[in-house]
Design a protein around this motif. Structure first.
Motif, PDB file in Angstrom:
ATOM      1  N   PRO A  72       0.826  -1.218   0.000  1.00 47.34           N
ATOM      2  CA  PRO A  72       0.000   0.000   0.000  1.00 47.34           C
ATOM      3  C   PRO A  72       0.860   1.270   0.000  1.00 47.34           C
ATOM      4  O   PRO A  72       1.895   1.320   0.648  1.00 47.34           O
ATOM      5  CB  PRO A  72      -0.792  -0.126   1.302  1.00 47.34           C
ATOM      6  CG  PRO A  72       0.088  -0.955   2.196  1.00 47.34           C
ATOM      7  CD  PRO A  72       0.804  -1.920   1.300  1.00 47.34           C
ATOM      8  N   LEU A  73       0.418   2.260  -0.775  1.00 48.85           N
ATOM      9  CA  LEU A  73       1.115   3.539  -0.900  1.00 48.85           C
ATOM     10  C   LEU A  73       0.195   4.640  -0.392  1.00 48.85           C
ATOM     11  O   LEU A  73      -0.912   4.806  -0.891  1.00 48.85           O
ATOM     12  CB  LEU A  73       1.488   3.796  -2.356  1.00 48.85           C
ATOM     13  CG  LEU A  73       2.043   5.175  -2.697  1.00 48.85           C
ATOM     14  CD1 LEU A  73       3.342   5.448  -1.942  1.00 48.85           C
ATOM     15  CD2 LEU A  73       2.246   5.314  -4.206  1.00 48.85           C
ATOM     16  N   GLU A  74       0.653   5.373   0.606  1.00 48.88           N
ATOM     17  CA  GLU A  74      -0.145   6.468   1.167  1.00 48.88           C
ATOM     18  C   GLU A  74       0.181   7.780   0.461  1.00 48.88           C
ATOM     19  O   GLU A  74       1.351   8.115   0.276  1.00 48.88           O
ATOM     20  CB  GLU A  74       0.104   6.600   2.669  1.00 48.88           C
ATOM     21  CG  GLU A  74      -0.416   5.419   3.481  1.00 48.88           C
ATOM     22  CD  GLU A  74      -0.274   5.657   4.980  1.00 48.88           C
ATOM     23  OE1 GLU A  74       0.454   6.595   5.372  1.00 48.88           O
ATOM     24  OE2 GLU A  74      -0.893   4.898   5.755  1.00 48.88           O
ATOM     25  N   ILE A  75      -0.869   8.495   0.088  1.00 49.23           N
ATOM     26  CA  ILE A  75      -0.733   9.785  -0.584  1.00 49.23           C
ATOM     27  C   ILE A  75      -1.483  10.832   0.228  1.00 49.23           C
ATOM     28  O   ILE A  75      -2.636  10.622   0.624  1.00 49.23           O
ATOM     29  CB  ILE A  75      -1.322   9.735  -2.019  1.00 49.23           C
ATOM     30  CG1 ILE A  75      -0.626   8.659  -2.841  1.00 49.23           C
ATOM     31  CG2 ILE A  75      -1.202  11.094  -2.688  1.00 49.23           C
ATOM     32  CD1 ILE A  75       0.840   8.910  -3.081  1.00 49.23           C
ATOM     33  N   THR A  76      -0.825  11.954   0.496  1.00 52.73           N
ATOM     34  CA  THR A  76      -1.450  13.040   1.239  1.00 52.73           C
ATOM     35  C   THR A  76      -2.016  14.062   0.267  1.00 52.73           C
ATOM     36  O   THR A  76      -1.278  14.631  -0.553  1.00 52.73           O
ATOM     37  CB  THR A  76      -0.455  13.720   2.192  1.00 52.73           C
ATOM     38  OG1 THR A  76       0.093  12.745   3.084  1.00 52.73           O
ATOM     39  CG2 THR A  76      -1.134  14.813   3.001  1.00 52.73           C
ATOM     40  N   LEU A  77      -3.309  14.302   0.318  1.00 50.59           N
ATOM     41  CA  LEU A  77      -3.959  15.283  -0.539  1.00 50.59           C
ATOM     42  C   LEU A  77      -3.678  16.694  -0.035  1.00 50.59           C
ATOM     43  O   LEU A  77      -3.197  16.895   1.083  1.00 50.59           O
ATOM     44  CB  LEU A  77      -5.465  15.028  -0.570  1.00 50.59           C
ATOM     45  CG  LEU A  77      -5.916  13.613  -0.980  1.00 50.59           C
ATOM     46  CD1 LEU A  77      -7.442  13.529  -0.958  1.00 50.59           C
ATOM     47  CD2 LEU A  77      -5.368  13.242  -2.341  1.00 50.59           C
ATOM     48  N   VAL A  82      -5.244  11.672   4.003  1.00 52.02           N
ATOM     49  CA  VAL A  82      -4.352  10.619   3.517  1.00 52.02           C
ATOM     50  C   VAL A  82      -5.191   9.527   2.866  1.00 52.02           C
ATOM     51  O   VAL A  82      -6.133   8.993   3.481  1.00 52.02           O
ATOM     52  CB  VAL A  82      -3.497  10.030   4.659  1.00 52.02           C
ATOM     53  CG1 VAL A  82      -2.639   8.870   4.150  1.00 52.02           C
ATOM     54  CG2 VAL A  82      -2.628  11.112   5.281  1.00 52.02           C
ATOM     55  N   VAL A  83      -4.855   9.210   1.612  1.00 52.94           N
ATOM     56  CA  VAL A  83      -5.528   8.121   0.918  1.00 52.94           C
ATOM     57  C   VAL A  83      -4.512   7.016   0.641  1.00 52.94           C
ATOM     58  O   VAL A  83      -3.306   7.277   0.523  1.00 52.94           O
ATOM     59  CB  VAL A  83      -6.176   8.593  -0.403  1.00 52.94           C
ATOM     60  CG1 VAL A  83      -7.238   9.631  -0.128  1.00 52.94           C
ATOM     61  CG2 VAL A  83      -5.119   9.153  -1.346  1.00 52.94           C
ATOM     62  N   THR A  84      -4.976   5.801   0.552  1.00 53.81           N
ATOM     63  CA  THR A  84      -4.091   4.656   0.352  1.00 53.81           C
ATOM     64  C   THR A  84      -4.374   3.986  -0.986  1.00 53.81           C
ATOM     65  O   THR A  84      -5.528   3.653  -1.287  1.00 53.81           O
ATOM     66  CB  THR A  84      -4.267   3.628   1.487  1.00 53.81           C
ATOM     67  OG1 THR A  84      -3.951   4.254   2.731  1.00 53.81           O
ATOM     68  CG2 THR A  84      -3.331   2.442   1.285  1.00 53.81           C
ATOM     69  N   LEU A  85      -3.328   3.833  -1.787  1.00 48.64           N
ATOM     70  CA  LEU A  85      -3.418   3.070  -3.027  1.00 48.64           C
ATOM     71  C   LEU A  85      -2.953   1.658  -2.715  1.00 48.64           C
ATOM     72  O   LEU A  85      -1.753   1.402  -2.557  1.00 48.64           O
ATOM     73  CB  LEU A  85      -2.550   3.703  -4.121  1.00 48.64           C
ATOM     74  CG  LEU A  85      -2.781   5.190  -4.421  1.00 48.64           C
ATOM     75  CD1 LEU A  85      -1.851   5.659  -5.533  1.00 48.64           C
ATOM     76  CD2 LEU A  85      -4.234   5.445  -4.773  1.00 48.64           C
ATOM     77  N   GLU A  86      -3.874   0.759  -2.576  1.00 49.90           N
ATOM     78  CA  GLU A  86      -3.545  -0.603  -2.141  1.00 49.90           C
ATOM     79  C   GLU A  86      -2.600  -1.306  -3.099  1.00 49.90           C
ATOM     80  O   GLU A  86      -1.767  -2.117  -2.684  1.00 49.90           O
ATOM     81  CB  GLU A  86      -4.830  -1.419  -1.977  1.00 49.90           C
ATOM     82  CG  GLU A  86      -5.730  -0.934  -0.856  1.00 49.90           C
ATOM     83  CD  GLU A  86      -5.079  -1.045   0.518  1.00 49.90           C
ATOM     84  OE1 GLU A  86      -4.121  -1.845   0.677  1.00 49.90           O
ATOM     85  OE2 GLU A  86      -5.517  -0.329   1.441  1.00 49.90           O
ATOM     86  N   ASN A  87      -2.710  -1.004  -4.382  1.00 48.20           N
ATOM     87  CA  ASN A  87      -1.862  -1.657  -5.386  1.00 48.20           C
ATOM     88  C   ASN A  87      -0.620  -0.851  -5.724  1.00 48.20           C
ATOM     89  O   ASN A  87       0.148  -1.244  -6.608  1.00 48.20           O
ATOM     90  CB  ASN A  87      -2.662  -1.932  -6.657  1.00 48.20           C
ATOM     91  CG  ASN A  87      -3.756  -2.936  -6.413  1.00 48.20           C
ATOM     92  OD1 ASN A  87      -3.526  -3.974  -5.798  1.00 48.20           O
ATOM     93  ND2 ASN A  87      -4.966  -2.633  -6.882  1.00 48.20           N
ATOM     94  N   GLY A  88      -0.414   0.271  -5.038  1.00 49.51           N
ATOM     95  CA  GLY A  88       0.765   1.082  -5.294  1.00 49.51           C
ATOM     96  C   GLY A  88       0.681   1.848  -6.592  1.00 49.51           C
ATOM     97  O   GLY A  88      -0.406   2.141  -7.104  1.00 49.51           O
TER      98      GLY A  88
END
Length: 611
Positions: A72-77, A82-88
């Motif tokens: 998972p890749l966390e991205i801060t808007l 914070v949103v998480t891209l489970e597949n990166g």
């Protein structure tokens, strides 16, 4: 030689943003490919090419680290959510004709969370996999060397030409090709973002092919081998390494273009033998270390009275340090006056010229001439030290009167005012001479920070520094050592300094002082005698001098792996050594000089030398 990186690396996050402008679909010849509308949610398509390349690893670099980041890749808007891209990060292998399609469906967010992440905000990367990636435009040739390409945010064609544009931005250089006259002329009638094969642009294709050869030649061999056994999702190069590769490309792009032009018979670029073009391949330090960039010397007293208080010293010289891509110091320029040190040249030569490999880097050595400030007040460079590591020589040029023993010249080239030459044995300096004096290093009890020596003239010993003992720690005597002030004497090393008549009484017992907490080795202070420095009329240095060194604070350390970088130095009178275990957190009051230093990443300094 290229320095290889370990496979496990700590990663720096480098945020990238891009253009979100909409435009019309690309024309048939492929020009302005990047401006095609992005309409369909979940699909992000494009092309990777030198010729058309299939089975190349392509990804959308959302976190800006130049590597494929798995989930998972966390991205801060921007809102802080914070949103998480489970597949990166979206990634895929390119297919026929270099076409790729990335699944960006995870970038579509619930309206209650925030706006969708737009793939055009992020740069695309592509890595060629040795033994797997196929150049379909060359009859299905399987490529045997890895290299990396990229494209600016929003551009969906990845080629060597878009890589030059993208890498310029990554290195912090404004503009695309227009900043360099050679490149501006080369691409005056070509769009670097176009599909040059579809457009039939033989000239652009020739440039792309030689760029690809260069990128492959510069790519680290160990990383290339790892990619040959993987699928391109391995995290092998961090963003600092990629920046060094980028700057090397930028530095040589114009030369590569010129060589292609010279090889094009009557302007027929389709007939250029790209494989016959000589590449200007450079050794690279892919660790991209922090190195000494600037130094400001304060050694002038308005009323001529020295020593003076810290505020009583005025700026007298400014120095700038230049490096090659291997991290070797190659040039020091001074506005004002400097004082090259044979001891430091020897120590640097022992590290192969690589400044970062010395740990503490360049120990201070200054000119205290009161004439220096006058030269500083005039624009331009007044003195230069050039170092040629291949021939083991250094040349010092001066247009000043700061050195009574040297004749000033009218220009900073031609015949130097002084030349240095050194000899090596098993990678260590045997001796170094300036034509008059010869320094012979003594490695007994020496460290990478400090070594002993014999100073000779016409076969007669003028002075000697002997490290008479090993480093002795008192760290176990300190309570809560890490809670003590930033500067604590936790180890000492005895030495002797001899050869001066009369020898000052206080120079009978000498100690190098170190702060060795947190497994560091910070040289805090050392005393020395210098007849040339003592000869400056304003200095009463008959009792000897002492450097007190102060390092970057904990919150000011640029690179955790390089904690021993001197931030300030204070030149004062030598005093009698004191006991180990002292807190030495305050700067001395009576000063002959002080220095302030600035540091940068190697890639930043290299980028400053190109346009």
């Amino acid at each position: 030689m290229t320095r290889l990186l370990p496979l496990a690396l700590s990663l720096a996050v480098f945020s990238l943003t891009g253009c979100k402008n909409e435009s019309t679909p690309p024309p048939e010849d492929g020009r302005d490919f990047d401006s095609g509308d992005y309409i369909e949610p979940g699909a992000y398509t494009g092309t990777v090419m030198n010729g058309y390349l299939s089975q190349a690893r392509v990804w959308l670099d959302i976190d800006g680290d130049g590597q494929v980041t798995a989930g998972p890749l966390e991205i801060t808007l921007e809102s802080g959510t914070v949103v998480t891209l489970e597949n990166g990060e979206p990634t895929a292998l390119s297919g026929d004709n270099g076409r790729f399609e990335l699944d960006t469906s995870e970038l579509q967010l619930d309206a209650t969370v925030g706006p969708d992440l737009d793939p055009r905000d992020y740069a695309l990367y592509a890595t060629i996999l040795p033994g797997r990636t196929i150049d379909q435009s060359r009859g299905g040739v399987v490529l045997d060397k890895a290299f990396m390409m990229s494209a600016p945010p929003g551009v969906r064609l990845i080629s060597p030409l878009t890589s030059l544009e993208r890498f310029r931005a990554l290195a912090g250089l404004a503009g695309q090709f227009e900043a360099n006259a050679t490149l501006a002329d080369a691409f005056r009638h070509s769009n670097p973002r176009q599909d040059y094969l579809k457009a039939g642009d033989d000239r652009a294709y020739a440039y792309a092919r030689v760029f690809a050869r260069f990128l492959a030649a510069q790519f680290p061999e160990g990383t290339s081998e790892a990619l040959a056994n993987g699928d391109g999702t391995e995290r092998l190069l961090d963003i600092n390494a990629i920046k060094v590769l980028a700057v090397a490309f930028i530095r040589n792009a114009a030369t590569l273009v010129q060589r292609v032009d010279e090889a094009a018979p009557a302007g027929r670029y389709q007939n250029v033998d790209i494989d016959a073009i000589e590449l200007p391949v450079e050794g690279l330090d892919l660790l991209n270390p922090v190195v000494l960039a600037t130094e400001v010397v304060f050694a002038h007293s308005e009323d001529g009275a020295l020593p003076a208080s810290r505020s009583g010293l005025e700026r007298s010289a400014e120095l700038a340090y230049s490096y090659n891509p291997a991290g070797q110091l190659v040039r020091i320029e001074a506005n004002g006056c400097m004082a090259p040190s044979m001891q430091e040249l020897a120590r640097l030569a022992n590290a192969g010229g690589e400044m970062a490999a010395t740990g503490t880097q360049w120990l201070p050595s200054i000119s205290a001439s009161q004439l220096s400030m006058g030269y500083l007040q005039e624009d331009g460079v007044d003195e230069v030290l050039e170092i040629d590591w291949a021939t083991r020589t250094a040349r010092f040029y001066t247009t000043t009167d700061c050195h009574p023993e040297l004749a000033a010249t009218d220009a900073l080239d031609g015949e130097p005012a002084r030349s240095y030459q050194w000899s090596l044995n098993a990678g260590r300096v045997l001796s170094i001479t300036d034509g008059e004096r010869t320094l012979v290093p003594d490695y007994e009890n020496a460290s990478e920070t400090f070594l002993g020596y014999r100073l000779m003239e016409d076969g007669v010993e003028l002075a000697a520094l002997d490290l008479t003992g090993e480093l002795v720690s008192c760290l176990d005597q300190l309570d809560d050592a890490d809670q003590l002030p930033p500067r604590v004497v936790s180890a000492q090393q005895s030495y002797q300094f001899s050869g001066f008549e009369p020898q000052p009484d206080l120079f009978e017992t000498l100690l190098l002082e170190f702060d060795t907490r947190k497994e560091r080795q910070r040289l805090l202070s050392y005393s020395f005698l210098d007849d040339r420095l003592a000869a400056v009329p304003e200095l009463d240095g008959q009792a000897g001098f002492r450097w007190e060194l102060f390092y970057q604070s904990e919150d000011g350390i640029i690179e955790p792996e390089q904690p021993n970088l001197i931030e300030q130095g204070f030149l004062t009178l030598h005093t009698r050594p004191q006991s180990c275990g002292r807190n030495e957190d305050s700067s001395p009051g009576a000063l002959f000089a002080r220095i302030n230093r600035g540091y940068k990443r190697l890639s930043e300094i290299l980028a400053g030398g190109v346009n």
